[in-house]
Design an enzyme around this catalytic site. Structure first.
Site, PDB file in Angstrom:
ATOM      1  N   LEU A 109       0.819  -1.214   0.000  1.00  0.00           N
ATOM      2  CA  LEU A 109       0.000   0.000   0.000  1.00  0.00           C
ATOM      3  C   LEU A 109       0.852   1.263   0.000  1.00  0.00           C
ATOM      4  CD1 LEU A 109      -2.699  -1.131   2.594  1.00  0.00           C
ATOM      5  CD2 LEU A 109      -2.690  -1.404   0.109  1.00  0.00           C
ATOM      6  N   HIS A 112      -3.304   4.178  -2.620  1.00  0.00           N
ATOM      7  CA  HIS A 112      -4.299   3.301  -1.982  1.00  0.00           C
ATOM      8  C   HIS A 112      -4.938   4.001  -0.789  1.00  0.00           C
ATOM      9  CE1 HIS A 112      -1.473   0.098  -3.583  1.00  0.00           C
ATOM     10  NE2 HIS A 112      -2.614  -0.246  -4.129  1.00  0.00           N
ATOM     11  N   ARG A 117      -7.857   6.351 -10.846  1.00  0.00           N
ATOM     12  CA  ARG A 117      -7.825   6.756 -12.256  1.00  0.00           C
ATOM     13  C   ARG A 117      -6.489   6.439 -12.935  1.00  0.00           C
ATOM     14  NH1 ARG A 117     -12.277  10.022 -13.290  1.00  0.00           N
ATOM     15  NH2 ARG A 117     -12.960  11.215 -11.493  1.00  0.00           N
TER      16      ARG A 117
END
Ligand code: PAF
Length: 278
Positions: A29, A33, A144
């Site tokens: 992570l 995240h 995105r």
């Protein structure tokens, strides 16, 4: 924080809960995240984060083997954010040893990254369907940065009638513009300094599109030449419709420029979305 290891325990724990927000991850992570999780926590306190390195989406054994695994650090980060549920299944618990059924996405899954990673997005879609079926979230969060993945997941949800709202979250970047990615830690120190070139070039391409002096093909070819000459191996640098991911039709306004290229042995992707003014 409740760390759940099996699908039975997951289903049992979530049985009576509604309004679940889901953040799927493959671990390692980073701030990208954490942003997804923070946005999920703003919507509901019932957030499920999954950590599963999905073998179905890797088309190279080495890539799967080298994918960074940092479960202890990941769990500490999630604990700090007060995430209520983390699902960390072992492979055998979620992928059948005779897994012969797979989701086959539409043709766009074989374009862009799919052209260089055959079967990748079908593998992503298959694991996402499994996780959606088990967790039955109301909301699911995707970044995105993986524009094509986000596009295909939205298509999947629509065409398979999942009652799930997909929420897209903007890419988180280093100060130098480099998009956060789990693969960044695999870059050498030298390459890490050069890696922002990809996003810089996407911005240059965008400026050229706005100037309207060169054709899209010329802009793409110039960029390809430049990045290859700087020591990258370019898979694609391409201007597409942000709505269909296909080559833009005449006068299309919502565009996205997508790039994938390898630096050292690390394949990076990025994109920039924009609207052309008249
Ligand atoms: O974006 C990722 O990390 C993965 O593709 C996902 C969505 C967790 C599926 O394995």
């Amino acid at each position: 924080m409740h760390v759940i290891h099996t699908q039975n325990e997951l289903v049992e724990t979530l049985k009576k809960l509604n309004n679940i927000a889901f953040v799927p991850t493959m671990g390692n992570l980073h701030d990208g995240h954490l942003k997804l999780i923070e946005e999920a926590l703003k919507k509901t306190n019932l957030v499920v984060v999954s950590i599963f390195i999905n073998p179905l989406q890797f088309n190279s054994k080495d890539d799967f083997k080298n994918y960074p695994r940092t479960l202890d650090e990941d769990l500490l980060m999630l604990e700090k954010l007060d995430v209520p549920f983390v699902f960390v299944p072992p492979k055998e618990n979620i992928i059948d040893s005779l897994q012969t059924i797979e989701i086959h996405l539409s043709d766009i899954a074989n374009d862009l990254c799919g052209r260089f990673r055959p079967g990748h997005f079908n593998g992503v879609a298959t694991i996402i369907c499994k996780l959606f079926n088990l967790i039955q979230p109301e909301l699911a969060f995707f970044g995105r940065k993986d524009f094509q993945q986000l596009f295909l997941i939205k298509e999947l949800v629509k065409q398979l009638n999942y009652p799930i709202h997909i929420i897209a979250i903007d890419t988180v970047r280093d100060k130098n513009g480099l998009a956060m990615s789990s693969r960044n830690i695999l870059l050498s120190e030298e390459d890490r300094k050069r890696a922002p070139q990809l996003f810089e070039l996407l911005n240059v391409m965008k400026d050229k599109v706005m100037q309207k002096k060169l054709s899209f093909k010329e802009i793409e070819e110039d960029a390809d030449r430049l990045l290859n000459a700087s020591g990258w191996i370019v898979d694609y640098l391409t201007i597409r419709s942000a709505e269909s991911l296909k080559t833009p039709v005449h006068d299309e306004k919502q565009l996205v420029i997508l790039g994938a290229a390898t630096l050292g042995s690390v394949r990076l992707i990025d994109n920039i979305e924009f609207c052309i003014q008249d």
